[in-house]
Design a protein around this motif. Sequence first.
Motif, mmCIF file in Angstrom:
data_model
loop_
_atom_site.group_PDB
_atom_site.id
_atom_site.type_symbol
_atom_site.label_atom_id
_atom_site.label_comp_id
_atom_site.label_asym_id
_atom_site.label_seq_id
_atom_site.Cartn_x
_atom_site.Cartn_y
_atom_site.Cartn_z
ATOM 1 N N ILE A 69 21.925 91.852 25.503
ATOM 2 C CA ILE A 69 23.088 92.736 25.451
ATOM 3 C C ILE A 69 23.060 93.465 24.116
ATOM 4 N N ILE A 70 23.246 94.774 24.139
ATOM 5 C CA ILE A 70 23.338 95.532 22.894
ATOM 6 C C ILE A 70 24.772 95.438 22.386
ATOM 7 N N THR A 71 24.922 94.854 21.210
ATOM 8 C CA THR A 71 26.241 94.676 20.613
ATOM 9 C C THR A 71 26.367 95.535 19.362
ATOM 10 N N PRO A 76 32.222 95.362 24.746
ATOM 11 C CA PRO A 76 31.824 96.695 24.272
ATOM 12 C C PRO A 76 32.004 96.856 22.763
ATOM 13 N N GLY A 77 31.576 98.029 22.265
ATOM 14 C CA GLY A 77 31.655 98.306 20.851
ATOM 15 C C GLY A 77 33.064 98.621 20.390
ATOM 16 N N LYS A 126 21.696 102.279 27.466
ATOM 17 C CA LYS A 126 23.057 102.173 28.007
ATOM 18 C C LYS A 126 23.161 101.089 29.077
ATOM 19 N N LEU A 127 22.036 100.801 29.739
ATOM 20 C CA LEU A 127 22.046 99.759 30.759
ATOM 21 C C LEU A 127 22.364 98.393 30.160
ATOM 22 N N ALA A 128 22.131 98.259 28.839
ATOM 23 C CA ALA A 128 22.348 96.978 28.170
ATOM 24 C C ALA A 128 23.610 96.951 27.323
ATOM 25 N N GLY A 129 24.401 98.019 27.326
ATOM 26 C CA GLY A 129 25.638 98.035 26.552
ATOM 27 C C GLY A 129 25.604 99.082 25.460
ATOM 28 N N ASN A 143 35.761 96.154 30.597
ATOM 29 C CA ASN A 143 35.608 95.813 29.173
ATOM 30 C C ASN A 143 34.572 94.716 28.965
ATOM 31 N N GLY A 144 33.467 94.829 29.702
ATOM 32 C CA GLY A 144 32.364 93.889 29.556
ATOM 33 C C GLY A 144 32.592 92.536 30.196
ATOM 34 N N LYS A 145 33.705 92.369 30.909
ATOM 35 C CA LYS A 145 34.061 91.067 31.473
ATOM 36 C C LYS A 145 33.906 91.073 32.991
ATOM 37 N N ALA A 146 33.488 89.934 33.513
ATOM 38 C CA ALA A 146 33.280 89.771 34.946
ATOM 39 C C ALA A 146 34.617 89.756 35.688
#
Length: 562
Positions: free
Chosen positions: A48-50, A56-57, A134-137, A193-196
């Motif tokens: 995941i790109i943080t 998310p950022g 973008k596919l990774a965040g 918001n990045g959450k399941a």
Amino acid sequence: MGSLDHLTWSIVALLVVLLSRTNAEVINLRWVVAIDYTSGPSAYPQPIITINGGHPGPLINATTNDVVNVNVFNNLDEPLLFTWNGIQQRLNSWQDGVSGTNCAIQPNTNWTYSFVVKDQIGTHTYFPSINYHKLAGGFGPIRVNNRIVINVPFAKPEAEFDLLIGDWFFTDYKVIRSRLGASTEVPDIILINGKAPYGYSALKPYESVEVTKGKTYRFRVSNVGTTLSFNFRIQNHKMVVVETEGSYTNQITLDSLDVHVGQSYSVLVTADQEDADYYIVATPKLLNTTDDSPLVAKGVLHYTESGSPVSGSLPTGPDPWDIDFSVNQARSVRWNMTAGAARPNRQGSFNVTNVTLSETIILHGSHANISGSFRYTVNNVSYFTPNTPLKLADYYVNGSGVYQLGEFPTQSVKEDADYGVSVVSAIHKGWHEIIFQNDALMSMDSWHLDGFGFYVVGFGEGEWTVGSRDTYNLYDPVVRSTVQVYPGGWTAVYVFLDNPGMWNLRSQHLKRWYLGQELYVRVHDDDPNPAKENPPPENLLKCGMFGEPIAPGGAPEPQPGW
């Protein structure tokens, strides 16, 4: 590298003068971009790109005319760029953050973006623009608030919430990037918001928003996905649409709202139900799902005095295949002609009722097999990224050896598909009509132009013709930076090209963009009298023909190169 000390004293002095006149502020941000394997929605590790450890950022929270400085430290193992989706970068495409304007930030280095949110308001996003990142965040929200001297056309809400909603893949982005082809990749899940989704996993959090009964809230809803449009709704609650991508809209009340890839909206929601919890839902368009599918995003609207969890069935939305519903809703989103926005002038002071068009550009988004490779094309040309960014070549050598003006077909489709460095020469301060044609019969498309807003004047089925203009809305078309194109249909926009620079025009669908569905619009005027674009920044990165090597982001040729 990347220090703000590189700014010359003259630029600093100019900024001080401008800030003193506008009461604007300087916002300094430091971002460390890295890979994390534990912050994803799955129980299994995934890169995941943080940004500063978060996904998310972080929010960029600015006010009209503020200066934003973002010092980006690239701790990835490959080059990186960020683009500011919907931020118009007045006179400053040097900060646009796409492969045609900027050399990439190399691994283990940093670089500072510096831009002014000049004469803008609204809900926007940012995301990494190269290497399929973008596919990774790496994406996050941008708010540009009104200056206090500008009236907002609705009462101040109790609070504001950013909802970044989008499709997501569990497979490593590098693996997906390496195997892109003609097959259709269906995402694994839709996140808020990045959450399941609520109920997906007892080990992973879901998104919950807390409200107080009787209060009204602003929800800024953005589609940060790569593939799917979605329909957004909140159980038992109405939504009032008030803004989209920097434009105040006529206030329409809806049960649900279609949001296409790359788009953002603001809606007002009043907590006018009994104290309880309610579903927040986003369901994909053009895809059949069930309520328990991970492709149905589910969050919770939680009343502060609630004593019961969410219950009952999910709120019903439109048939995901009902194109007429979506088109009719899109046509109902119109500009608020009486509201001010970034300036005291009413938005209706700027209209397209009697403009004289300088040029019509017709763009067919399609796909083709080129030398054995599956590619996406615009007018049968698949964009091939040169090692030297177009902006550098344009400024220093007038494009020589990198691109050639006049080669890209703007009103026809080349007979044979091929690669090309697609650049359109546009008339500075001219009104242009752009027709986006989606040749795919079963999938949506979205188009975005950096540096400008579109006046969205029309949608239609089949092939656009001159007679299609009879259906245009020229009275109050909404202005936005990303517009959807329905399967087998067309979308027409007007745009006033008053912002000189080299600007990216692309599909917001990541696979289409990465595999060639993009071009650049060169807005230039040799006359020395009009306002010109800013000179290159003192910290300008150089690459390609200018001496410093560029690390390509794709596989061996022929590939996108970013």
